[in-house]
Write a protein that holds these residues in place. Structure first.
Motif, PDB file in Angstrom:
ATOM      1  N   SER A 179     -29.595  18.492  -6.582  1.00 18.82           N
ATOM      2  CA  SER A 179     -30.697  19.417  -6.330  1.00 18.82           C
ATOM      3  C   SER A 179     -30.281  20.563  -5.403  1.00 18.82           C
ATOM      4  O   SER A 179     -30.654  21.709  -5.624  1.00 18.82           O
ATOM      5  CB  SER A 179     -31.873  18.660  -5.709  1.00 18.82           C
ATOM      6  N   HIS A 180     -29.504  20.243  -4.334  1.00 19.61           N
ATOM      7  CA  HIS A 180     -29.095  21.297  -3.397  1.00 19.61           C
ATOM      8  C   HIS A 180     -27.595  21.561  -3.470  1.00 19.61           C
ATOM      9  O   HIS A 180     -27.006  22.101  -2.531  1.00 19.61           O
ATOM     10  CB  HIS A 180     -29.531  20.926  -1.975  1.00 19.61           C
TER      11      HIS A 180
ATOM     12  N   ARG B 275     -41.072  26.900 -16.745  1.00 14.26           N
ATOM     13  CA  ARG B 275     -41.052  25.646 -15.994  1.00 14.26           C
ATOM     14  C   ARG B 275     -41.297  25.873 -14.497  1.00 14.26           C
ATOM     15  O   ARG B 275     -41.830  25.020 -13.805  1.00 14.26           O
ATOM     16  CB  ARG B 275     -39.697  24.949 -16.192  1.00 14.26           C
TER      17      ARG B 275
ATOM     18  N   ARG C 269     -47.037  24.069  -7.204  1.00 14.11           N
ATOM     19  CA  ARG C 269     -45.605  23.997  -6.882  1.00 14.11           C
ATOM     20  C   ARG C 269     -45.397  24.311  -5.404  1.00 14.11           C
ATOM     21  O   ARG C 269     -46.177  25.039  -4.784  1.00 14.11           O
ATOM     22  CB  ARG C 269     -44.834  25.014  -7.742  1.00 14.11           C
TER      23      ARG C 269
ATOM     24  N   ARG D 223     -39.958  25.589  -2.712  1.00 14.04           N
ATOM     25  CA  ARG D 223     -38.629  25.702  -3.347  1.00 14.04           C
ATOM     26  C   ARG D 223     -38.649  26.689  -4.515  1.00 14.04           C
ATOM     27  O   ARG D 223     -37.686  27.410  -4.757  1.00 14.04           O
ATOM     28  CB  ARG D 223     -38.184  24.310  -3.823  1.00 14.04           C
ATOM     29  N   MET D 224     -39.773  26.712  -5.221  1.00 11.55           N
ATOM     30  CA  MET D 224     -39.835  27.582  -6.401  1.00 11.55           C
ATOM     31  C   MET D 224     -39.846  29.067  -6.040  1.00 11.55           C
ATOM     32  O   MET D 224     -39.606  29.915  -6.879  1.00 11.55           O
ATOM     33  CB  MET D 224     -41.047  27.231  -7.280  1.00 11.55           C
TER      34      MET D 224
ATOM     35  N   ASP E 200     -30.802  27.847  -3.587  1.00 13.13           N
ATOM     36  CA  ASP E 200     -30.981  27.166  -2.304  1.00 13.13           C
ATOM     37  C   ASP E 200     -29.648  26.642  -1.736  1.00 13.13           C
ATOM     38  O   ASP E 200     -29.556  26.330  -0.552  1.00 13.13           O
ATOM     39  CB  ASP E 200     -31.972  25.997  -2.492  1.00 13.13           C
TER      40      ASP E 200
ATOM     41  N   ARG F  37     -38.123   6.705   0.769  1.00 10.84           N
ATOM     42  CA  ARG F  37     -39.502   7.069   0.419  1.00 10.84           C
ATOM     43  C   ARG F  37     -40.003   6.139  -0.690  1.00 10.84           C
ATOM     44  O   ARG F  37     -39.352   6.032  -1.734  1.00 10.84           O
ATOM     45  CB  ARG F  37     -39.549   8.521  -0.075  1.00 10.84           C
TER      46      ARG F  37
ATOM     47  N   HIS G 164     -39.648   6.564  -4.861  1.00  9.99           N
ATOM     48  CA  HIS G 164     -38.457   7.330  -5.240  1.00  9.99           C
ATOM     49  C   HIS G 164     -37.306   6.400  -5.606  1.00  9.99           C
ATOM     50  O   HIS G 164     -37.367   5.206  -5.383  1.00  9.99           O
ATOM     51  CB  HIS G 164     -38.005   8.194  -4.071  1.00  9.99           C
TER      52      HIS G 164
ATOM     53  N   SER H 202     -33.535  13.891  -7.930  1.00 16.68           N
ATOM     54  CA  SER H 202     -34.544  14.959  -7.809  1.00 16.68           C
ATOM     55  C   SER H 202     -34.910  15.548  -9.163  1.00 16.68           C
ATOM     56  O   SER H 202     -34.067  15.683 -10.058  1.00 16.68           O
ATOM     57  CB  SER H 202     -33.985  16.075  -6.927  1.00 16.68           C
ATOM     58  N   ALA H 203     -36.168  15.954  -9.262  1.00 19.95           N
ATOM     59  CA  ALA H 203     -36.646  16.581 -10.503  1.00 19.95           C
ATOM     60  C   ALA H 203     -36.074  17.983 -10.710  1.00 19.95           C
ATOM     61  O   ALA H 203     -36.378  18.635 -11.703  1.00 19.95           O
ATOM     62  CB  ALA H 203     -38.166  16.640 -10.498  1.00 19.95           C
ATOM     63  N   ARG H 204     -35.235  18.427  -9.806  1.00 21.55           N
ATOM     64  CA  ARG H 204     -34.501  19.675 -10.044  1.00 21.55           C
ATOM     65  C   ARG H 204     -33.744  19.584 -11.379  1.00 21.55           C
ATOM     66  O   ARG H 204     -33.543  20.563 -12.071  1.00 21.55           O
ATOM     67  CB  ARG H 204     -33.518  19.901  -8.888  1.00 21.55           C
TER      68      ARG H 204
ATOM     69  N   ARG I 128     -39.655  18.430   1.882  1.00 19.34           N
ATOM     70  CA  ARG I 128     -40.449  19.472   1.230  1.00 19.34           C
ATOM     71  C   ARG I 128     -40.712  19.053  -0.223  1.00 19.34           C
ATOM     72  O   ARG I 128     -39.847  18.481  -0.868  1.00 19.34           O
ATOM     73  CB  ARG I 128     -39.608  20.748   1.263  1.00 19.34           C
TER      74      ARG I 128
ATOM     75  N   ASP J 265     -43.583  19.409  -3.991  1.00 19.96           N
ATOM     76  CA  ASP J 265     -44.714  20.009  -4.690  1.00 19.96           C
ATOM     77  C   ASP J 265     -45.908  19.071  -4.524  1.00 19.96           C
ATOM     78  O   ASP J 265     -45.731  17.854  -4.508  1.00 19.96           O
ATOM     79  CB  ASP J 265     -44.428  20.121  -6.191  1.00 19.96           C
TER      80      ASP J 265
HETATM   81  C1  EPS Z   1     -38.104  17.617  -5.781  1.00 19.92           C
HETATM   82  C2  EPS Z   1     -38.412  18.178  -4.537  1.00 19.92           C
HETATM   83  C3  EPS Z   1     -38.561  19.644  -4.380  1.00 19.92           C
HETATM   84  C4  EPS Z   1     -38.966  20.254  -5.691  1.00 19.92           C
HETATM   85  C5  EPS Z   1     -37.897  19.857  -6.702  1.00 19.92           C
HETATM   86  C6  EPS Z   1     -38.016  18.405  -7.005  1.00 19.92           C
HETATM   87  O1  EPS Z   1     -37.335  20.248  -4.052  1.00 19.92           O
HETATM   88  P1  EPS Z   1     -36.879  20.485  -2.553  1.00 19.92           P
HETATM   89  O2  EPS Z   1     -36.551  19.136  -2.039  1.00 19.92           O
HETATM   90  O3  EPS Z   1     -35.671  21.367  -2.600  1.00 19.92           O
HETATM   91  O4  EPS Z   1     -38.026  21.151  -1.857  1.00 19.92           O
HETATM   92  O5  EPS Z   1     -39.092  21.641  -5.571  1.00 19.92           O
HETATM   93  O6  EPS Z   1     -38.043  20.558  -7.882  1.00 19.92           O
HETATM   94  C7  EPS Z   1     -37.140  21.534  -8.116  1.00 19.92           C
HETATM   95  C8  EPS Z   1     -36.217  21.941  -7.265  1.00 19.92           C
HETATM   96  C9  EPS Z   1     -37.298  22.126  -9.446  1.00 19.92           C
HETATM   97  O7  EPS Z   1     -36.513  23.014  -9.790  1.00 19.92           O
HETATM   98  O8  EPS Z   1     -38.229  21.700 -10.143  1.00 19.92           O
HETATM   99  C10 EPS Z   1     -37.864  16.178  -5.908  1.00 19.92           C
HETATM  100  O9  EPS Z   1     -37.725  15.497  -4.885  1.00 19.92           O
HETATM  101  O10 EPS Z   1     -37.824  15.653  -7.038  1.00 19.92           O
END
Ligand code: EPS
Length: 387
Positions: free
Chosen positions: A9-10, A39, A45, A48-49, A80, A106, A109, A131-133, A336, A338
């Motif tokens: 994700s990061h 998407r 949201r 992050r978006m 990011d 968590r 998760h 992560s759903a990223r 952080r 959604d």
């Molecule tokens: C997500 C947590 C958040 C969401 C992410 C999925 O990201 P972050 O931890 O960086 O704030 O924004 O979703 C995306 C990055 C995306 O592109 O949809 C999680 O924990 O699954």
């Protein structure tokens, strides 16, 4: 046809390799970007978006706008990443690793199961991949599938039918085109204008309370030929494959086709779709309660599939958990997140279904070039119409 995704994700980027696309198929980067942008939208949201502006780079398998038949590599950069270079780098930085270690799993998760299984003392080693990223990569893959399906006039669309307790009115017989038009104009991706504001109010309330919301999304597929998938072996049943693909989306917990679970309450006479025939259409069903499938094969009626998404488990009002070192009870770490990602999930669902249909089409009509492929599809459509 197959694909794999990779990336955290990061981390610096998400990467996909798709193998098995026919050659000579027009493939547009802009069309993939359009889907990635869809998407990212949707009420609920998080921050992050605002950082990401997903765009794909096509790094192999396409030349002068057309596929060559070689594997197609797609890359989506994580903007990011610039803030995470020290935390997510490849080289060891021991002070950083200790300072940023996450040890409070968590609930809901992959954190704890993944840490135990892969023996990680830093839960970030799990949560970055779970992560759903990753769904950005899956949308990019689906956007390629959609371009293949466009060729043979198959349309796919996803929309939101429920958020929390608020359900959209079930409007029967809307075409893909109409669903697309209505849901695209809706911040919650619903075709029912009356539920838009109540859904947004509910999301605001959840956000204010540090909570999250789930819901139900529906995907409709029009223009599929009869006979995709097969009854002859369990793993060739296409409804089974679609169900697997849907439940593989982050936070999805269940799937139904057509009237779905409602079928449990009704007698057979009110569930099964009676068969009719006309010169123009050949065989067809009078109703489509079974959502386009009988015996694991498409009936030729539209595919209707719904998936349920649980509320996102990252809560600003954290649930209780246990610290993995001290074994002391703790409020889970706050990340952080959604407050509601159901509108985005409807776009993801649309794309994972598109992939399954495209794959089934290529299995049924194997071809090295797009022209060979479409020729077979057309011949088969004519044969089945005259059956
Ligand atoms: C997500 C947590 C958040 C969401 C992410 C999925 O990201 P972050 O931890 O960086 O704030 O924004 O979703 C995306 C990055 C995306 O592109 O949809 C999680 O924990 O699954």
């Amino acid at each position: 046809m197959r694909y794999l995704t990779a990336g955290e994700s990061h981390g610096p980027q998400l990467t996909v390799i798709i193998e098995g696309l026919p050659s000579q198929m027009p493939l547009s980067k802009e069309k993939i970007d359009e889907q990635l942008a869809r998407r990212q939208k949707g009420y609920g949201r998080g921050r992050r978006m605002q950082i990401e502006q997903d765009q794909v780079q096509i790094l192999s398998g396409v030349r002068f706008g057309k596929t060559t038949g070689a594997p197609v590599t797609l890359v989506i950069e994580n903007r990011d990443w610039t803030h995470w270079k020290k935390v997510m780098g490849v080289h060891p930085i021991p002070e950083e690793a200790e300072k940023r270690r996450i040890s409070r799993p968590r609930p809901g998760h992959a954190d704890l199961n993944g840490a135990i299984k892969y023996n990680h003392r830093d839960l970030r080693d799990v949560l970055e991949r779970s992560s759903a990223r990753e769904t950005a990569a899956r949308v990019a893959v689906g956007a390629v599938a959609l371009q293949l399906l466009e060729f043979c006039k198959i349309q796919v669309v996803g929309h939101v039918v429920q958020i929390g307790e608020i359900e959209a009115e079930r409007i029967l017989d809307l075409s893909c085109e109409e669903i697309k038009r209505r849901s695209e104009a809706s911040p919650v991706r619903s075709v029912d204008k009356n539920v838009e504001q109540p859904m947004m109010d509910l999301i605001d309330q959840a956000k204010k309370e540090g909570d999250s919301l789930g819901g139900v999304v529906e995907v409709l597929v029009e223009g599929v030929p009869v006979g995709l998938g097969s009854h002859v072996q369990w793993d060739r049943k296409l409804d089974g494959r679609i169900a697997q693909a849907m439940v593989s989306i982050n936070a999805f917990k269940g799937v139904e086709f057509g009237i779905g679970f409602e079928a449990a309450r009704l007698p057979g006479s009110k569930v099964h779709d009676e068969i009719e025939w006309s010169e123009e259409r050949g065989f067809y069903r009078r109703t489509n309660r079974l959502g386009g499938f009988e015996g694991g094969m498409t009936t030729g009626e539209p595919i209707v599939v719904r998936g349920v998404m649980k509320p996102i488990p990252t809560l600003y009002k954290p649930l209780m958990s246990v610290e993995i070192d001290t074994k002391e009870p703790f409020a889970a770490s706050i990340e952080r997140s959604d407050s509601c990602a159901v509108p985005a999930a409807s776009v993801v669902a649309e794309h994972v279904v598109a992939w399954e249909i495209a794959q089934a089409m290529l299995e049924k009509f194997p071809a090295d070039t797009a022209d060979e492929w479409i020729e077979q599809v057309n011949r088969y459509r004519e044969r089945t119409r005259l059956f």
